[in-house]
Design a protein around this motif. Structure first.
Motif, PDB file in Angstrom:
ATOM      1  N   LEU A  41       0.533  -1.441  -0.368  1.00  0.00           N
ATOM      2  CA  LEU A  41       0.042  -0.219  -0.193  1.00  0.00           C
ATOM      3  C   LEU A  41       0.892   1.465  -0.193  1.00  0.00           C
ATOM      4  N   VAL A  42       1.471   1.696   1.074  1.00  0.00           N
ATOM      5  CA  VAL A  42       2.989   2.809   1.115  1.00  0.00           C
ATOM      6  C   VAL A  42       3.028   2.440   0.007  1.00  0.00           C
ATOM      7  N   THR A  43       4.136   1.448  -0.418  1.00  0.00           N
ATOM      8  CA  THR A  43       5.089   1.716  -1.185  1.00  0.00           C
ATOM      9  C   THR A  43       4.237   2.173  -3.054  1.00  0.00           C
ATOM     10  N   TYR A  44       2.974   1.068  -3.451  1.00  0.00           N
ATOM     11  CA  TYR A  44       2.430   1.616  -3.796  1.00  0.00           C
ATOM     12  C   TYR A  44       1.754   3.279  -4.563  1.00  0.00           C
ATOM     13  N   GLY A  45       1.559   3.799  -3.411  1.00  0.00           N
ATOM     14  CA  GLY A  45       0.700   5.064  -3.038  1.00  0.00           C
ATOM     15  C   GLY A  45       2.157   6.198  -3.011  1.00  0.00           C
ATOM     16  N   GLY A  46       3.271   5.583  -2.694  1.00  0.00           N
ATOM     17  CA  GLY A  46       4.453   6.828  -2.270  1.00  0.00           C
ATOM     18  C   GLY A  46       4.984   6.683  -3.577  1.00  0.00           C
ATOM     19  N   GLU A  47       4.521   5.298  -4.479  1.00  0.00           N
ATOM     20  CA  GLU A  47       5.267   5.943  -6.035  1.00  0.00           C
ATOM     21  C   GLU A  47       4.261   6.629  -6.823  1.00  0.00           C
ATOM     22  N   TYR A  48       2.863   6.221  -6.477  1.00  0.00           N
ATOM     23  CA  TYR A  48       1.655   7.324  -7.574  1.00  0.00           C
ATOM     24  C   TYR A  48       2.809   9.324  -7.457  1.00  0.00           C
ATOM     25  N   ALA A  49       2.628   9.028  -6.100  1.00  0.00           N
ATOM     26  CA  ALA A  49       2.621  10.598  -5.280  1.00  0.00           C
ATOM     27  C   ALA A  49       3.834  10.963  -5.697  1.00  0.00           C
ATOM     28  N   TYR A  50       5.069  10.382  -6.117  1.00  0.00           N
ATOM     29  CA  TYR A  50       6.484  10.411  -6.282  1.00  0.00           C
ATOM     30  C   TYR A  50       6.233  11.346  -7.639  1.00  0.00           C
ATOM     31  N   LYS A  51       5.367  10.065  -8.179  1.00  0.00           N
ATOM     32  CA  LYS A  51       5.596  10.503  -9.783  1.00  0.00           C
ATOM     33  C   LYS A  51       4.687  11.635 -10.432  1.00  0.00           C
ATOM     34  N   LEU A  52       3.352  11.612  -9.221  1.00  0.00           N
ATOM     35  CA  LEU A  52       2.657  13.298  -9.050  1.00  0.00           C
ATOM     36  C   LEU A  52       3.325  14.669  -9.212  1.00  0.00           C
ATOM     37  N   ILE A  53       4.234  14.492  -8.349  1.00  0.00           N
ATOM     38  CA  ILE A  53       5.246  15.225  -7.885  1.00  0.00           C
ATOM     39  C   ILE A  53       6.010  15.720  -9.131  1.00  0.00           C
ATOM     40  N   LYS A  54       6.332  14.586  -9.508  1.00  0.00           N
ATOM     41  CA  LYS A  54       7.683  15.010 -10.165  1.00  0.00           C
ATOM     42  C   LYS A  54       7.157  15.360 -11.310  1.00  0.00           C
ATOM     43  N   GLY A  63      -6.688   8.027  -3.030  1.00  0.00           N
ATOM     44  CA  GLY A  63      -6.743   7.239  -2.230  1.00  0.00           C
ATOM     45  C   GLY A  63      -6.315   5.754  -2.426  1.00  0.00           C
ATOM     46  N   VAL A  64      -5.945   5.140  -1.670  1.00  0.00           N
ATOM     47  CA  VAL A  64      -5.262   3.838  -2.226  1.00  0.00           C
ATOM     48  C   VAL A  64      -5.865   2.550  -1.493  1.00  0.00           C
ATOM     49  N   VAL A  72      -4.417  -4.019  -6.187  1.00  0.00           N
ATOM     50  CA  VAL A  72      -4.584  -1.919  -6.341  1.00  0.00           C
ATOM     51  C   VAL A  72      -5.397  -1.116  -6.676  1.00  0.00           C
ATOM     52  N   ILE A  73      -5.625  -0.424  -5.572  1.00  0.00           N
ATOM     53  CA  ILE A  73      -7.392   0.406  -6.704  1.00  0.00           C
ATOM     54  C   ILE A  73      -6.519   2.024  -6.432  1.00  0.00           C
ATOM     55  N   VAL A  74      -6.358   3.040  -7.280  1.00  0.00           N
ATOM     56  CA  VAL A  74      -6.338   4.210  -6.519  1.00  0.00           C
ATOM     57  C   VAL A  74      -7.487   4.809  -6.953  1.00  0.00           C
ATOM     58  N   LEU A  75      -8.119   6.401  -6.062  1.00  0.00           N
ATOM     59  CA  LEU A  75      -9.397   6.659  -5.683  1.00  0.00           C
ATOM     60  C   LEU A  75      -8.781   7.647  -6.037  1.00  0.00           C
ATOM     61  N   GLU A  76      -9.406   8.483  -6.827  1.00  0.00           N
ATOM     62  CA  GLU A  76      -9.238  10.113  -6.881  1.00  0.00           C
ATOM     63  C   GLU A  76     -10.637  11.215  -7.659  1.00  0.00           C
ATOM     64  N   ALA A  77      -9.936  12.403  -7.518  1.00  0.00           N
ATOM     65  CA  ALA A  77     -11.890  13.273  -8.115  1.00  0.00           C
ATOM     66  C   ALA A  77     -11.657  13.063  -9.496  1.00  0.00           C
ATOM     67  N   THR A  78     -12.697  13.058 -10.129  1.00  0.00           N
ATOM     68  CA  THR A  78     -13.076  13.472 -11.519  1.00  0.00           C
ATOM     69  C   THR A  78     -12.651  14.991 -11.722  1.00  0.00           C
ATOM     70  N   THR A  79     -12.012  14.991 -13.056  1.00  0.00           N
ATOM     71  CA  THR A  79     -11.414  16.440 -13.221  1.00  0.00           C
ATOM     72  C   THR A  79     -12.709  17.473 -13.081  1.00  0.00           C
ATOM     73  N   GLU A  80     -14.239  16.874 -13.604  1.00  0.00           N
ATOM     74  CA  GLU A  80     -15.469  17.704 -12.446  1.00  0.00           C
ATOM     75  C   GLU A  80     -15.308  18.182 -11.753  1.00  0.00           C
ATOM     76  N   GLN A  81     -14.439  16.739 -10.834  1.00  0.00           N
ATOM     77  CA  GLN A  81     -15.229  17.181  -9.435  1.00  0.00           C
ATOM     78  C   GLN A  81     -14.034  18.649  -8.586  1.00  0.00           C
ATOM     79  N   LYS A  82     -13.076  17.736  -9.189  1.00  0.00           N
ATOM     80  CA  LYS A  82     -11.418  18.989  -8.984  1.00  0.00           C
ATOM     81  C   LYS A  82     -11.666  20.326  -9.904  1.00  0.00           C
ATOM     82  N   LYS A  83     -12.801  20.497 -10.022  1.00  0.00           N
ATOM     83  CA  LYS A  83     -13.153  22.172  -9.998  1.00  0.00           C
ATOM     84  C   LYS A  83     -14.246  22.158  -9.678  1.00  0.00           C
ATOM     85  N   SER A  84     -15.225  22.129  -8.796  1.00  0.00           N
ATOM     86  CA  SER A  84     -15.973  22.669  -7.990  1.00  0.00           C
ATOM     87  C   SER A  84     -15.279  21.993  -6.814  1.00  0.00           C
TER      88      SER A  84
END
Length: 180
Positions: A41-54, A63-64, A72-84
Motif C-alpha cells: 500500500l505505502v510503496t504503491y501510493g508513495g510511488e504514485y505520489a512521487y510521479k505526480l510531484i515530479k 486514496g489507495v 491495488v486501486i487508486v481513488l481520485e476525484a474526477t476532473t469535473e469534481q476537481k473543478k468544483s
C-alpha cells in the motif's frame, strides 16, 4: 527512487517485550502477510505520489486500497469534481469512498494521501506527503514524508518520514458491523 515509502510501519503496538518465538505459527504468518500488505500500500501510493510531484510539482489528494486478492486501486476525484471541489471537499469525498469500500468488504488496507505543510524538527513548515494508513487488523497510523522539490530542475528529495498512531477511521464501521 523512493524506497522508504515502503519502509516497514510497525504493526499496532509493536512487539515490545513479547517474545516473538512464543507466538504460534498462524499469528506469525498473519503478521508477515499484514506487513506485506501495508508495505504494498505505502510503496504503491508513495510511488504514485512521487510521479505526480515530479510531473506537476504538486499533489492532489488520492486514496489507495489493497484488496484481499492483492489488487491495488487508486481513488481520485474526477476532473469535473476537481473543478468544483475545494481541497477539503476532495479529502472528505475520498474518505467517504474509502470507508464505503471498506464496509463493502474485500479491502485489506487503505490509505489517504494528501499534500501537507508540517514543521519538521522545529524548523519552518516543510512540504510533504501525509498518509492516513489503516489495516483491517487494527494498524492505524499517520505518516508524514517531507520532501524538498526544486522546480527549475525537477529535483525531488525525500526526507526522513515521521510515523504516529492515529484513531481508526476507515475500518471503524466495518469492525462494528463484524461485531454484530
Amino acid at each position: 527512487m523512493c524506497l522508504f515509502f515502503g519502509a516497514n510501519i510497525a504493526l499496532a503496538g509493536e512487539v515490545a517485550a513479547t517474545d516473538v518465538s512464543k507466538k504460534d505459527d498462524e499469528a506469525k504468518r498473519q503478521e508477515i502477510i499484514t506487513q506485506a500488505e501495508i508495505n504494498r500500500l505505502v510503496t504503491y501510493g508513495g510511488e504514485y505520489a512521487y510521479k505526480l510531484i515530479k510531473g506537476t510539482g504538486g499533489l492532489s489528494p488520492f486514496g489507495v486500497l489493497v484488496l484481499d486478492d492483492g489488487k491495488v486501486i487508486v481513488l481520485e476525484a474526477t476532473t469535473e469534481q476537481k473543478k468544483s471541489f475545494t481541497f477539503k471537499d476532495e479529502i472528505l469525498e475520498l474518505r467517504r469512498l474509502i470507508k464505503e469500500s471498506v464496509v463493502k468488504g474485500n479491502v485489506s488496507c487503505a490509505a489517504l494521501f494528501v499534500s501537507a505543510l508540517v514543521p519538521v524538527e522545529g524548523s519552518k513548515d516543510q512540504p510533504g506527503i501525509a498518509m492516513e494508513i489503516e489495516h483491517k487488523l487494527g494498524l492505524s497510523a499517520l505518516r508524514f514524508v517531507p520532501y524538498e522539490y526544486t522546480i527549475g530542475d525537477g529535483e525531488l528529495k525525500l526526507l526522513k518520514p515521521v510515523t504516529k498512531e492515529k484513531p481508526v477511521v476507515f475500518f471503524a464501521k466495518a469492525k462494528a458491523k463484524a461485531k454484530k
